[in-house]
Motif scaffolding. Structure first.
Motif, PDB file in Angstrom:
ATOM      1  N   LYS A  23      12.428   5.684   3.193  1.00 11.45           N
ATOM      2  CA  LYS A  23      11.174   5.861   3.938  1.00 11.45           C
ATOM      3  C   LYS A  23      10.300   4.604   3.939  1.00 11.45           C
ATOM      4  O   LYS A  23       9.445   4.455   4.806  1.00 11.45           O
ATOM      5  CB  LYS A  23      10.358   7.041   3.371  1.00 11.45           C
ATOM      6  CG  LYS A  23      11.090   8.364   3.357  1.00 11.45           C
ATOM      7  CD  LYS A  23      11.468   8.799   4.749  1.00 11.45           C
ATOM      8  CE  LYS A  23      12.255  10.097   4.725  1.00 11.45           C
ATOM      9  NZ  LYS A  23      12.901  10.390   6.011  1.00 11.45           N
ATOM     10  N   ILE A  24      10.487   3.725   2.975  1.00  9.79           N
ATOM     11  CA  ILE A  24       9.629   2.527   2.934  1.00  9.79           C
ATOM     12  C   ILE A  24      10.439   1.239   3.106  1.00  9.79           C
ATOM     13  O   ILE A  24      10.162   0.436   3.986  1.00  9.79           O
ATOM     14  CB  ILE A  24       8.798   2.492   1.632  1.00  9.79           C
ATOM     15  CG1 ILE A  24       7.897   3.739   1.564  1.00  9.79           C
ATOM     16  CG2 ILE A  24       7.935   1.211   1.572  1.00  9.79           C
ATOM     17  CD1 ILE A  24       7.113   3.905   0.301  1.00  9.79           C
ATOM     18  N   PRO A  41      12.814   0.992   6.697  1.00 12.17           N
ATOM     19  CA  PRO A  41      12.061   0.629   7.907  1.00 12.17           C
ATOM     20  C   PRO A  41      11.493  -0.790   7.859  1.00 12.17           C
ATOM     21  O   PRO A  41      11.343  -1.437   8.888  1.00 12.17           O
ATOM     22  CB  PRO A  41      10.912   1.654   7.937  1.00 12.17           C
ATOM     23  CG  PRO A  41      11.384   2.788   7.114  1.00 12.17           C
ATOM     24  CD  PRO A  41      12.261   2.204   6.049  1.00 12.17           C
ATOM     25  N   LYS A  46       4.248   5.645  -5.402  1.00 10.53           N
ATOM     26  CA  LYS A  46       4.179   5.734  -6.869  1.00 10.53           C
ATOM     27  C   LYS A  46       3.280   6.907  -7.290  1.00 10.53           C
ATOM     28  O   LYS A  46       3.649   7.714  -8.141  1.00 10.53           O
ATOM     29  CB  LYS A  46       3.645   4.412  -7.440  1.00 10.53           C
ATOM     30  CG  LYS A  46       3.721   4.341  -8.948  1.00 10.53           C
ATOM     31  CD  LYS A  46       3.173   3.043  -9.479  1.00 10.53           C
ATOM     32  CE  LYS A  46       3.127   3.098 -11.005  1.00 10.53           C
ATOM     33  NZ  LYS A  46       2.371   1.986 -11.574  1.00 10.53           N
ATOM     34  N   VAL A  47       2.105   6.990  -6.660  1.00 14.58           N
ATOM     35  CA  VAL A  47       1.165   8.068  -7.007  1.00 14.58           C
ATOM     36  C   VAL A  47       1.785   9.436  -6.723  1.00 14.58           C
ATOM     37  O   VAL A  47       1.693  10.350  -7.540  1.00 14.58           O
ATOM     38  CB  VAL A  47      -0.164   7.897  -6.211  1.00 14.58           C
ATOM     39  CG1 VAL A  47      -1.033   9.139  -6.348  1.00 14.58           C
ATOM     40  CG2 VAL A  47      -0.915   6.675  -6.699  1.00 14.58           C
ATOM     41  N   PHE A  48       2.435   9.576  -5.562  1.00 17.09           N
ATOM     42  CA  PHE A  48       2.985  10.878  -5.189  1.00 17.09           C
ATOM     43  C   PHE A  48       4.407  11.093  -5.710  1.00 17.09           C
ATOM     44  O   PHE A  48       5.084  12.033  -5.300  1.00 17.09           O
ATOM     45  CB  PHE A  48       2.931  11.060  -3.666  1.00 17.09           C
ATOM     46  CG  PHE A  48       1.526  11.265  -3.153  1.00 17.09           C
ATOM     47  CD1 PHE A  48       0.847  12.450  -3.396  1.00 17.09           C
ATOM     48  CD2 PHE A  48       0.861  10.263  -2.474  1.00 17.09           C
ATOM     49  CE1 PHE A  48      -0.460  12.641  -2.954  1.00 17.09           C
ATOM     50  CE2 PHE A  48      -0.434  10.433  -2.023  1.00 17.09           C
ATOM     51  CZ  PHE A  48      -1.100  11.624  -2.267  1.00 17.09           C
ATOM     52  N   GLY A  49       4.836  10.247  -6.600  1.00 16.24           N
ATOM     53  CA  GLY A  49       6.113  10.444  -7.302  1.00 16.24           C
ATOM     54  C   GLY A  49       7.338  10.472  -6.409  1.00 16.24           C
ATOM     55  O   GLY A  49       8.233  11.299  -6.606  1.00 16.24           O
ATOM     56  N   PHE A  50       7.405   9.561  -5.435  1.00 14.53           N
ATOM     57  CA  PHE A  50       8.605   9.485  -4.578  1.00 14.53           C
ATOM     58  C   PHE A  50       9.825   9.165  -5.438  1.00 14.53           C
ATOM     59  O   PHE A  50       9.747   8.338  -6.352  1.00 14.53           O
ATOM     60  CB  PHE A  50       8.449   8.365  -3.546  1.00 14.53           C
ATOM     61  CG  PHE A  50       7.690   8.746  -2.301  1.00 14.53           C
ATOM     62  CD1 PHE A  50       6.687   9.686  -2.344  1.00 14.53           C
ATOM     63  CD2 PHE A  50       7.984   8.145  -1.085  1.00 14.53           C
ATOM     64  CE1 PHE A  50       5.976  10.024  -1.200  1.00 14.53           C
ATOM     65  CE2 PHE A  50       7.291   8.473   0.066  1.00 14.53           C
ATOM     66  CZ  PHE A  50       6.282   9.414   0.002  1.00 14.53           C
ATOM     67  N   GLU A  85       2.455   1.792  -3.354  1.00 16.82           N
ATOM     68  CA  GLU A  85       1.498   2.399  -4.298  1.00 16.82           C
ATOM     69  C   GLU A  85       1.374   3.895  -4.031  1.00 16.82           C
ATOM     70  O   GLU A  85       1.357   4.708  -4.957  1.00 16.82           O
ATOM     71  CB  GLU A  85       0.124   1.729  -4.137  1.00 16.82           C
ATOM     72  CG  GLU A  85       0.026   0.381  -4.818  1.00 16.82           C
ATOM     73  CD  GLU A  85      -1.395  -0.150  -4.846  1.00 16.82           C
ATOM     74  OE1 GLU A  85      -1.599  -1.188  -5.483  1.00 16.82           O
ATOM     75  OE2 GLU A  85      -2.294   0.449  -4.218  1.00 16.82           O
ATOM     76  N   MET A  86       1.293   4.236  -2.748  1.00 17.51           N
ATOM     77  CA  MET A  86       1.205   5.654  -2.368  1.00 17.51           C
ATOM     78  C   MET A  86       2.428   6.401  -2.900  1.00 17.51           C
ATOM     79  O   MET A  86       2.317   7.482  -3.475  1.00 17.51           O
ATOM     80  CB  MET A  86       1.112   5.744  -0.836  1.00 17.51           C
ATOM     81  CG  MET A  86       1.006   7.130  -0.257  1.00 17.51           C
ATOM     82  SD  MET A  86       2.590   7.947  -0.046  1.00 17.51           S
ATOM     83  CE  MET A  86       3.336   6.981   1.251  1.00 17.51           C
ATOM     84  N   GLN A  94      15.255   4.950  15.370  1.00 22.28           N
ATOM     85  CA  GLN A  94      14.477   5.020  14.131  1.00 22.28           C
ATOM     86  C   GLN A  94      13.043   5.477  14.350  1.00 22.28           C
ATOM     87  O   GLN A  94      12.429   5.120  15.313  1.00 22.28           O
ATOM     88  CB  GLN A  94      14.464   3.662  13.469  1.00 22.28           C
ATOM     89  CG  GLN A  94      15.742   3.404  12.753  1.00 22.28           C
ATOM     90  CD  GLN A  94      15.566   2.334  11.701  1.00 22.28           C
ATOM     91  OE1 GLN A  94      14.826   1.383  11.888  1.00 22.28           O
ATOM     92  NE2 GLN A  94      16.238   2.484  10.593  1.00 22.28           N
ATOM     93  N   ASP A 126       0.838  -1.212   0.000  1.00 26.63           N
ATOM     94  CA  ASP A 126       0.000   0.000   0.000  1.00 26.63           C
ATOM     95  C   ASP A 126       0.869   1.257   0.000  1.00 26.63           C
ATOM     96  O   ASP A 126       0.591   2.225  -0.696  1.00 26.63           O
ATOM     97  CB  ASP A 126      -0.906   0.015   1.236  1.00 26.63           C
ATOM     98  CG  ASP A 126      -2.102  -0.911   1.079  1.00 26.63           C
ATOM     99  OD1 ASP A 126      -2.263  -1.472  -0.029  1.00 26.63           O
ATOM    100  OD2 ASP A 126      -2.857  -1.072   2.047  1.00 26.63           O
ATOM    101  N   LEU A 127       1.929   1.212   0.811  1.00 22.81           N
ATOM    102  CA  LEU A 127       2.819   2.380   0.879  1.00 22.81           C
ATOM    103  C   LEU A 127       3.579   2.556  -0.434  1.00 22.81           C
ATOM    104  O   LEU A 127       3.813   3.682  -0.877  1.00 22.81           O
ATOM    105  CB  LEU A 127       3.806   2.242   2.042  1.00 22.81           C
ATOM    106  CG  LEU A 127       3.220   2.383   3.446  1.00 22.81           C
ATOM    107  CD1 LEU A 127       4.312   2.262   4.490  1.00 22.81           C
ATOM    108  CD2 LEU A 127       2.486   3.707   3.613  1.00 22.81           C
ATOM    109  N   LYS A 170      13.937   8.324  -1.727  1.00 21.31           N
ATOM    110  CA  LYS A 170      12.864   8.468  -0.741  1.00 21.31           C
ATOM    111  C   LYS A 170      12.206   7.117  -0.473  1.00 21.31           C
ATOM    112  O   LYS A 170      11.914   6.760   0.657  1.00 21.31           O
ATOM    113  CB  LYS A 170      11.815   9.438  -1.279  1.00 21.31           C
ATOM    114  CG  LYS A 170      11.694  10.703  -0.460  1.00 21.31           C
ATOM    115  CD  LYS A 170      10.556  11.547  -0.979  1.00 21.31           C
ATOM    116  CE  LYS A 170      10.891  13.012  -0.851  1.00 21.31           C
ATOM    117  NZ  LYS A 170       9.887  13.887  -1.439  1.00 21.31           N
TER     118      LYS A 170
END
Lengths: 187, 256
Positions: free
Chosen positions: B173-174, B177, B161-165, B158-159, B256, B155-156, B169
């Protein structure tokens, strides 16, 4: 330029979600996607955002358009604060502005596990607003919000819709009253 | 205040229990040694402790322990770096995964002794423990990091991808962690095995200045007290290292 959805087909296994579905979306304003549960509203949002590929037909008018998305789930990064979760897609100034408008000025440094469900929802909405997309896709954005916050969000969406297209999925007719156009998806 | 007092009380009870358990085991050891009454087979804890004190007063004891420690830590770190790199490579590039998967299976299935003997043929004997330790650590870290990468929240992603990380990043960030708990678990498991294989490799390769060499000679000259004393050293060092590692990892995890 409006968005043209032409003869869209999509299925998951034997479950046909779209079979030659066609519609047109304006480039500004609020559009309400209406349909029974499982009719394909979320699938259409996912296709519009590029997360899902259609099997047939096509969509024109999405080229070079920035898309922001409020998912059904909040999809926040748990290691980051509310402020960081929003500024990660824009900048701190935008993040503070939208979190403030959604009543989270005092929760900026709290991480999602420290926030209530409604607060997390607002962080996810603030993230999408701060992204300043040409298209704002919202999947049940009012979930977990009280009447006052629903009113604030409706006002924000009306403001945003003067410059961008807002595609709203909601089951509550009252929440969809702000929409200028309703598209029915029957699946 | 009441909470802190009851916490320190329960800690004291725990420590007391631990000490009692150790004492019972030492007593059992003493009883067996007395019953057998043959120092060539088993020495008592008292004799072992005496020998340990004798050894500890010699400068060489500390040098040998330090050299073994350095060798094993080096091999462990190399194993971590190579294992992590291999996991990142195979999780992202399908052809690399297909190509390297059989190698992972071979490393996992091959007995450490075979590696050690082969390494004795291939490389300098001083480097054999380092090689054996790395080979034990690599598959553990490789498997754990791979699992961590695959466990990254879809899910993260996909998020993102949509917000162009950006890739960076997304990584920090994904993926990081998500990987960290698996990586830490791998590091904890690997440290104990690294010790065992490292010392075993020293026994077989006999590098100069090593605990393994001392263990080997105590076997050859049937100096059972030395064998027990050096084994106690190995166990103690391993436990200290494990504790230190846990502290370091929980420190990183807490930040962290």
């Amino acid at each position: 330029m409006s968005i043209l959805i032409k003869n869209l087909s999509k299925s998951f296994g034997t479950n046909i979600v779209f079979n030659n579905f066609s519609t047109e979306l304006p480039d500004k304003g609020i559009v309400h996607l209406r349909g029974a549960s499982g009719s394909g509203k979320t699938t259409l949002l996912r296709i519009l955002s590029g997360l899902e590929q259609a099997e047939g037909g096509g969509i024109s008018g999405l080229e070079s358009k920035k898309i922001a998305y409020v998912f059904q789930e909040d999809r926040l990064l748990h290691e980051l604060s509310a402020l960081e979760n929003v500024s990660i897609v824009s900048n701190e100034e935008q993040a503070r502005f939208w979190l403030g408008r959604l009543g989270l000025s005092h929760e900026l440094n709290k991480k999602p596990p420290q926030l209530s469900g409604g607060m997390c929802r607002r962080v996810a909405i603030a993230r999408a607003l701060a992204y300043r997309g040409d298209i704002l896709l919202l999947d049940e954005p009012f979930n977990g919000l009280d009447a006052e916050l629903k009113k604030i969000l409706s006002e924000i969406l009306m403001e945003v819709s003067t410059k961008a297209l807002v595609v709203l999925v909601t089951h509550e007719q009252g929440e969809a009253d702000i929409a200028e156009q309703t598209i029915s998806i029957d699946g | 205040m009441i909470t802190s007092t009851s916490q320190s009380n329960s800690r004291a009870v725990k420590a007391l229990r631990k000490t009692a358990v150790i004492l019972v085991w030492l007593l059992l050891w003493q009883i067996i040694a007395t019953a057998v009454n043959k120092e060539i087979l088993i020495v008592s804890p008292v004799v072992t402790a005496k020998r340990l004190v004798e050894l500890a007063t010699q400068g060489e004891f500390w040098l040998l322990s330090l050299m073994t420690l350095i060798r094993i830590i080096k091999g462990y770190l190399i194993g971590i770096v190579v294992g992590t790199a291999a996991a990142v490579l195979t999780a992202n590039i399908k052809i690399a995964d297909e190509f390297l998967k059989p190698l992972l299976s071979v490393i996992r299935a091959t007995p450490v002794a075979s590696f050690i003997i082969l390494a004795l043929v291939w490389i300098r004997r001083d480097n054999v423990p380092l090689f054996a330790t790395s080979l034990i650590v690599i598959p553990i870290i490789w498997a754990n990091v791979t699992q961590g990468i695959y466990s990254a929240d879809r899910d993260l992603l996909e998020m993102a991808k949509v917000f162009g990380f950006s890739k960076r990043k997304k990584l920090f960030k994904i993926y990081v962690p998500s990987v960290m708990p698996f990586f830490f678990a791998g590091c904890s498991t690997a440290i104990g095995l690294a010790w065992k294989s490292g010392v075993a490799a020293e026994v077989l390769s006999l590098p100069s200045l090593s605990i393994g060499k001392e263990l080997y000679y105590s076997k050859i000259y049937i100096e059972t007290a030395d064998l027990f004393a050096w084994t106690v050293v190995v166990i103690t060092l391993s436990m200290i290292l494990e504790k230190l590692l846990k502290k370091v990892l929980s420190g990183i995890g807490g930040r962290q």
